[in-house]
Design a protein around this motif. Structure first.
Motif, PDB file in Angstrom:
ATOM      1  N   TYR A 174       0.817  -1.222   0.000  1.00  0.00           N
ATOM      2  CA  TYR A 174       0.000   0.000   0.000  1.00  0.00           C
ATOM      3  C   TYR A 174       0.848   1.268   0.000  1.00  0.00           C
ATOM      4  O   TYR A 174       0.606   2.209   0.734  1.00  0.00           O
ATOM      5  CB  TYR A 174      -0.960   0.022   1.190  1.00  0.00           C
ATOM      6  N   GLY A 175       1.906   1.246  -0.812  1.00  0.00           N
ATOM      7  CA  GLY A 175       2.745   2.429  -0.945  1.00  0.00           C
ATOM      8  C   GLY A 175       3.695   2.679   0.208  1.00  0.00           C
ATOM      9  O   GLY A 175       4.292   3.752   0.288  1.00  0.00           O
ATOM     10  N   ARG A 176       3.837   1.721   1.114  1.00  0.00           N
ATOM     11  CA  ARG A 176       4.727   1.873   2.270  1.00  0.00           C
ATOM     12  C   ARG A 176       5.701   0.710   2.328  1.00  0.00           C
ATOM     13  O   ARG A 176       5.357  -0.412   1.987  1.00  0.00           O
ATOM     14  CB  ARG A 176       3.918   1.887   3.569  1.00  0.00           C
ATOM     15  N   ASP A 177       6.895   0.998   2.807  1.00  0.00           N
ATOM     16  CA  ASP A 177       7.867  -0.052   3.077  1.00  0.00           C
ATOM     17  C   ASP A 177       7.683  -0.519   4.509  1.00  0.00           C
ATOM     18  O   ASP A 177       7.727   0.288   5.439  1.00  0.00           O
ATOM     19  CB  ASP A 177       9.298   0.470   2.882  1.00  0.00           C
ATOM     20  N   ILE A 178       7.460  -1.826   4.687  1.00  0.00           N
ATOM     21  CA  ILE A 178       7.211  -2.382   6.010  1.00  0.00           C
ATOM     22  C   ILE A 178       8.260  -3.442   6.311  1.00  0.00           C
ATOM     23  O   ILE A 178       8.296  -4.495   5.666  1.00  0.00           O
ATOM     24  CB  ILE A 178       5.795  -2.982   6.102  1.00  0.00           C
ATOM     25  N   PRO A 179       9.156  -3.167   7.290  1.00  0.00           N
ATOM     26  CA  PRO A 179      10.168  -4.155   7.649  1.00  0.00           C
ATOM     27  C   PRO A 179       9.554  -5.289   8.468  1.00  0.00           C
ATOM     28  O   PRO A 179       8.618  -5.086   9.239  1.00  0.00           O
ATOM     29  CB  PRO A 179      11.179  -3.360   8.475  1.00  0.00           C
ATOM     30  N   ALA A 180      10.082  -6.491   8.266  1.00  0.00           N
ATOM     31  CA  ALA A 180       9.591  -7.665   8.987  1.00  0.00           C
ATOM     32  C   ALA A 180      10.712  -8.695   9.075  1.00  0.00           C
ATOM     33  O   ALA A 180      11.728  -8.575   8.400  1.00  0.00           O
ATOM     34  CB  ALA A 180       8.387  -8.267   8.270  1.00  0.00           C
ATOM     35  N   ILE A 181      10.519  -9.691   9.908  1.00  0.00           N
ATOM     36  CA  ILE A 181      11.455 -10.799   9.991  1.00  0.00           C
ATOM     37  C   ILE A 181      10.859 -11.974   9.240  1.00  0.00           C
ATOM     38  O   ILE A 181       9.701 -12.339   9.444  1.00  0.00           O
ATOM     39  CB  ILE A 181      11.752 -11.194  11.457  1.00  0.00           C
ATOM     40  N   ARG A 182      11.673 -12.577   8.383  1.00  0.00           N
ATOM     41  CA  ARG A 182      11.292 -13.796   7.674  1.00  0.00           C
ATOM     42  C   ARG A 182      12.135 -14.924   8.258  1.00  0.00           C
ATOM     43  O   ARG A 182      13.360 -14.863   8.236  1.00  0.00           O
ATOM     44  CB  ARG A 182      11.556 -13.658   6.171  1.00  0.00           C
ATOM     45  N   TRP A 183      11.459 -15.937   8.808  1.00  0.00           N
ATOM     46  CA  TRP A 183      12.143 -17.050   9.480  1.00  0.00           C
ATOM     47  C   TRP A 183      12.242 -18.253   8.549  1.00  0.00           C
ATOM     48  O   TRP A 183      11.330 -18.509   7.757  1.00  0.00           O
ATOM     49  CB  TRP A 183      11.380 -17.451  10.729  1.00  0.00           C
ATOM     50  N   GLN A 184      13.344 -19.004   8.695  1.00  0.00           N
ATOM     51  CA  GLN A 184      13.508 -20.266   7.982  1.00  0.00           C
ATOM     52  C   GLN A 184      13.919 -21.320   8.996  1.00  0.00           C
ATOM     53  O   GLN A 184      14.747 -21.050   9.884  1.00  0.00           O
ATOM     54  CB  GLN A 184      14.589 -20.159   6.910  1.00  0.00           C
ATOM     55  N   VAL A 185      13.343 -22.514   8.865  1.00  0.00           N
ATOM     56  CA  VAL A 185      13.701 -23.621   9.738  1.00  0.00           C
ATOM     57  C   VAL A 185      15.122 -24.038   9.395  1.00  0.00           C
ATOM     58  O   VAL A 185      15.458 -24.240   8.223  1.00  0.00           O
ATOM     59  CB  VAL A 185      12.724 -24.805   9.593  1.00  0.00           C
ATOM     60  N   SER A 186      15.977 -24.141  10.419  1.00  0.00           N
ATOM     61  CA  SER A 186      17.371 -24.548  10.220  1.00  0.00           C
ATOM     62  C   SER A 186      17.437 -26.044   9.955  1.00  0.00           C
ATOM     63  O   SER A 186      16.702 -26.823  10.555  1.00  0.00           O
ATOM     64  CB  SER A 186      18.219 -24.203  11.456  1.00  0.00           C
ATOM     65  N   GLN A 187      18.308 -26.413   9.086  1.00  0.00           N
ATOM     66  CA  GLN A 187      18.459 -27.831   8.724  1.00  0.00           C
ATOM     67  C   GLN A 187      19.499 -28.488   9.574  1.00  0.00           C
ATOM     68  O   GLN A 187      20.437 -27.987   9.984  1.00  0.00           O
ATOM     69  CB  GLN A 187      18.804 -27.969   7.260  1.00  0.00           C
TER      70      GLN A 187
END
Length: 131
Positions: free
Chosen positions: A118-131
């Motif tokens: 919506y026209g805004r930059d929104i920072p977030a955390i993206r998690w990945q399961v460790s192998q």
């Protein structure tokens, strides 16, 4: 990031792909959400520390129906609550990447990501399961 309060530094760091969290300068307790004053000792000063984005899944939920602001995520998507042992067990929310089935206690690593919604930059955390 104009207009943010005590958590401004968190959002600025996350926008740059880093995780920074406040630690009370008086008693050493990690605090999140970021306060202006420590709830344990009453101290007013905090040292913002860089924290590794690595922890374990504390809780999770799968969302099947899109709602305003999540359309770009696709459906379903998984939101995690992750406990960070190197920050006193503070828990942070973020999205799970990939088609992995989440499990309580699984180790995950994160990265800061910025979505344009919506026209805004929104920072977030993206998690990945460790192998």
């Amino acid at each position: 990031m104009k207009g943010l309060g005590a958590d401004k530094r968190y959002w600025e760091a996350l926008s740059d792909g880093r995780l920074e969290l406040p630690q009370c300068a008086a008693c050493g307790r990690w605090r999140w959400p970021a306060p202006f004053r420590c709830g344990d000792c009453g101290g007013w000063d905090f040292n913002w520390q860089t924290v590794e984005m690595r922890g374990e899944i504390y809780s999770w939920t799968r969302t099947w129906h899109p709602f305003e602001g999540t359309e770009h995520l696709g459906s379903p998507f998984v939101t995690l609550s992750v406990a960070l042992p190197r920050a006193g067990g503070v828990r942070l929310m973020g999205l799970l990447d990939g088609e992995v089935e989440p499990a309580i206690g699984a180790i995950v690593t994160g990265k800061g990501a910025v979505s344009h919604v919506y026209g805004r930059d929104i920072p977030a955390i993206r998690w990945q399961v460790s192998q």
